[in-house]
Scaffold this active site. Structure first.
Site, PDB file in Angstrom:
ATOM      1  N   ASP A 212     -51.472 -14.408 -74.179  1.00 21.94           N
ATOM      2  CA  ASP A 212     -50.053 -14.764 -74.062  1.00 21.94           C
ATOM      3  C   ASP A 212     -49.206 -13.498 -73.848  1.00 21.94           C
ATOM      4  OD1 ASP A 212     -47.814 -16.714 -74.482  1.00 21.94           O
ATOM      5  OD2 ASP A 212     -47.377 -15.372 -76.156  1.00 21.94           O
ATOM      6  N   GLU A 248     -51.534 -13.904 -69.235  1.00 22.85           N
ATOM      7  CA  GLU A 248     -50.290 -14.493 -68.765  1.00 22.85           C
ATOM      8  C   GLU A 248     -49.376 -13.385 -68.254  1.00 22.85           C
ATOM      9  OE1 GLU A 248     -46.263 -16.905 -70.039  1.00 22.85           O
ATOM     10  OE2 GLU A 248     -47.253 -15.550 -71.418  1.00 22.85           O
TER      11      GLU A 248
END
Ligand SMILES: *[C@@H]1O[C@H](CO)[C@@H](O)[C@H](O)[C@H]1NC(C)=O
Ligand SMILES: *[C@@H]1O[C@H](CO)[C@@H](O)[C@H](O)[C@H]1NC(C)=O
Ligand SMILES: *[C@@H]1O[C@H](CO)[C@@H](O)[C@H](O)[C@H]1NC(C)=O
Ligand SMILES: *[C@@H]1O[C@H](CO)[C@@H](O)[C@H](O)[C@H]1NC(C)=O
Ligand SMILES: *[C@@H]1O[C@H](CO)[C@@H](O)[C@H](O)[C@H]1NC(C)=O
Ligand SMILES: CC(=O)N[C@H]1CO[C@H](CO)[C@@H](O)[C@@H]1O
Length: 512
Positions: A212, A248
């Site tokens: 993330d 990401e």
């Protein structure tokens, strides 16, 4: 010499790009906010028999509980510790899920939040999913443990301490993303705590990680952390297997942080994919599907073997993150199915299918004021079970796009055509297109407003095939449109533009 060196480098670190899916399984699904107990059941009853390779799960570690607004989905992106208890379940349930999914050949990929902890204004207390104490003001997280030394405050040079300017690479990586306390990943202590957490998951049996907010970390800090990771558990993976890594990195162009800066660590999430494909399938700005003939790197996408691709994700399906209004989602089901069908038929990238929950969208002045809403839940905050209806769809407001027969069957299509070349392209200079995958599969789209009636070279062996979009093969018969391929590989396709799903897909495993 130079070439040998390159080969050596790729050989050493190539494993992070490999998804570690079982043989013949080529896609994963994001079961957003599902309970571990339901993921385990879904692996056994649906994903394994339908050829899915794995599941991306929501963050399994302890997070803050936010009550205003009431338990938003994004609270799970605000860690309090690395204990395995979350709204999706506790450690026992997590271990049970990983074991049961692996035992039926379906892998688990963990959404790893390592850039930050909770928001700076979260106060102090034990309002967290394991009840661990924390103090956001003094930056104390004793359950890890982290103290103020472990955060980036001194390095950040923006006036507010938050990222204010995405053109400033130092702000993007050293300052707080929307006020989230930014971990100092340059510290070996911090890297070690994160690696311990990830190694615990690897030992339990997970196959890889979505990283993330990778964009907000220095690639070399991410690398130093990943370098500490164990190889995968040999109960299910061959010795020496490394975790699959996909980072990401929101890179739509025009910013100094780019996806390619992260290739040394693994793949990146290619956000241009869904944004551009959505624009084409919506026919915005004069775009036509015929333009997709050279889809891939020519569209300014990262190299195929560095890309994790998706039509929508949990952020941009609700207007967060990247992509904007062109992103197709289950709310635009007809166009969405075409986009997912195209993605799964096309050889570019490693594919992730989205599986969502429904929420009461409420647009005020163009903004959805309910975009924060968490998963279907009971009044006590527990997440509702995923119930399965008699027609295989889901209840309790779980959308289960991955169970829609068109999408489910295209996941199988991708498995069947795996490794086959992109072939036999046809288009009408407008929005009718077709292409094949060697001699294994063929797909035809009609996104024009008029009839498609055309005879095309499919590349397939002669025979009668069942369209897997309008139905499927059941025993020796077909529940839907049949396509007759002649000895020379030619077949007639008829697709009316007002059909519910104006595309046809055939493959050798759906030959009658
Ligand atoms: C929900 O799933 C749990 C197992 O995780 C089960 O014990 C419970 O009975 C289910 N509840 C309903 C209402 O189906
Ligand atoms: C984990 O959750 C299950 C289901 O709610 C429960 O039966 C079990 O006691 C929990 N285990 C621990 C260690 O908390
Ligand atoms: C791998 O998984 C098995 C089965 O759950 C477990 O017994 C074993 O301890 C794990 N290996 C490691 C290195 O943790
Ligand atoms: C929508 O815009 C109008 C006019 O700009 C404004 O008066 C109103 O408060 C806005 N509503 C919301 C919910 O933002
Ligand atoms: C398709 O086109 C052919 C001529 O090219 C025509 O004979 C046939 O009737 C058409 N079929 C349909 C269903 O429109
Ligand atoms: C520009 C255009 O519409 N070209 C063709 C699209 O395909 C149909 C046949 O399916 C042709 O009739 C059109 O001329």
């Amino acid at each position: 010499m130079r070439l040998r060196f390159l080969v050596l480098v790729v050989g050493l670190c190539g494993a992070q790009f490999k998804p570690n899916t079982g043989p013949g399984r080529t896609s994963i699904v994001h079961l957003f906010e599902w309970r571990w107990a339901d993921v385990a059941l879904e692996c056994e009853r649906f994903l394994a028999p339908h050829g899915f390779g794995g599941v991306q799960i929501s963050p399994p570690n302890e997070n803050i509980i936010i009550t205003n607004p009431w338990q938003p989905w994004w609270e799970r992106y605000q860690p309090i510790s690395y204990k395995l208890c979350s709204r999706s379940g506790n450690e026992t349930e997590f271990r049970d899920m990983v074991t049961r999914c692996n035992n039926v050949g379906v892998r688990i990929y963990v959404d790893a939040v390592m850039n930050h902890m909770c928001g700076a204004n979260a106060g102090a207390g034990t309002h967290a999913t394991c009840g661990s104490y924390f103090n956001a003001e003094t930056e104390d997280f004793p359950a890890v443990s982290y103290s103020s030394l472990d955060f980036n405050d001194r390095k950040c040079k923006s006036p507010s301490g938050n990222i204010e300017n995405y053109q400033d690479i130092y702000q993007v990586r050293n300052c707080r993303l929307v006020s989230l306390l930014d971990l100092a990943l340059e510290r070996d202590y911090v890297r070690s705590r994160i690696a311990e957490y990830m190694n615990r998951l690897i030992d339990i049996g997970v196959a890889g990680f979505r990283i993330d907010a990778a964009k907000h970390m220095w690639p070399e800090d991410v690398k130093a952390t990943l370098d500490k990771l164990h190889n995968l558990n040999t109960t299910w993976f061959s010795p020496g297997s490394k975790p699959f890594i996909y980072q990401e990195v929101i890179d739509l162009g025009g910013e100094p942080v780019t996806g390619s800066q992260y290739f040394g660590n693994g793949r990146v999430t290619e956000f241009k994919y869904g944004a551009k494909l959505g624009t084409v399938i919506r026919k915005w700005n004069g775009k036509k599907m015929s333009y997709l003939k050279n889809w891939g790197e020519d569209w300014d996408l990262v190299p195929s073997d560095r890309a994790l691709v998706f039509v929508d994700n949990h952020d941009n399906q609700r207007g967060h993150g990247a992509g904007g209004a062109s992103i197709l989602t289950f709310w635009d089901a007809r166009l969405y199915k075409m986009a997912v069908g195209f993605m799964l038929a096309h050889p570019y990238g490693f594919t992730r299918v989205m599986s969502s929950f429904r929420w009461p969208r409420n647009f005020q002045n163009g903004t959805d004021i309910n975009d924060w809403m968490g998963p279907p839940s009971h009044p006590d905050g527990s997440i509702k079970n995923v119930t399965i209806n008699s027609d295989d769809t889901c209840g309790n407001d779980w959308v289960c796009e991955h169970r829609w027969h068109q999408i489910r069957n295209m996941v199988v299509f991708r498995n069947v055509v795996d490794g086959q070349p992109f072939s036999n392209w046809w288009d009408n200079h407008s929005n009718q297109i077709a292409f094949g995958r060697g001699n294994k599969g063929f797909i035809v789209f009609n996104n024009d407003d008029w009839y498609l009636n055309v005879t095309l070279q499919t590349g397939l062996p002669a025979g009668t095939y069942c369209d897997v979009v309008s139905g499927q093969k059941k025993g020796d018969s077909c529940t839907a449109t049949e396509v007759h391929v002649a000895a020379d590989g030619m077949a007639l396709f008829l697709i009316s533009s007002d059909r519910e799903d104006p595309f046809i897909a055939i493959h050798v495993d759906a030959k009658l």
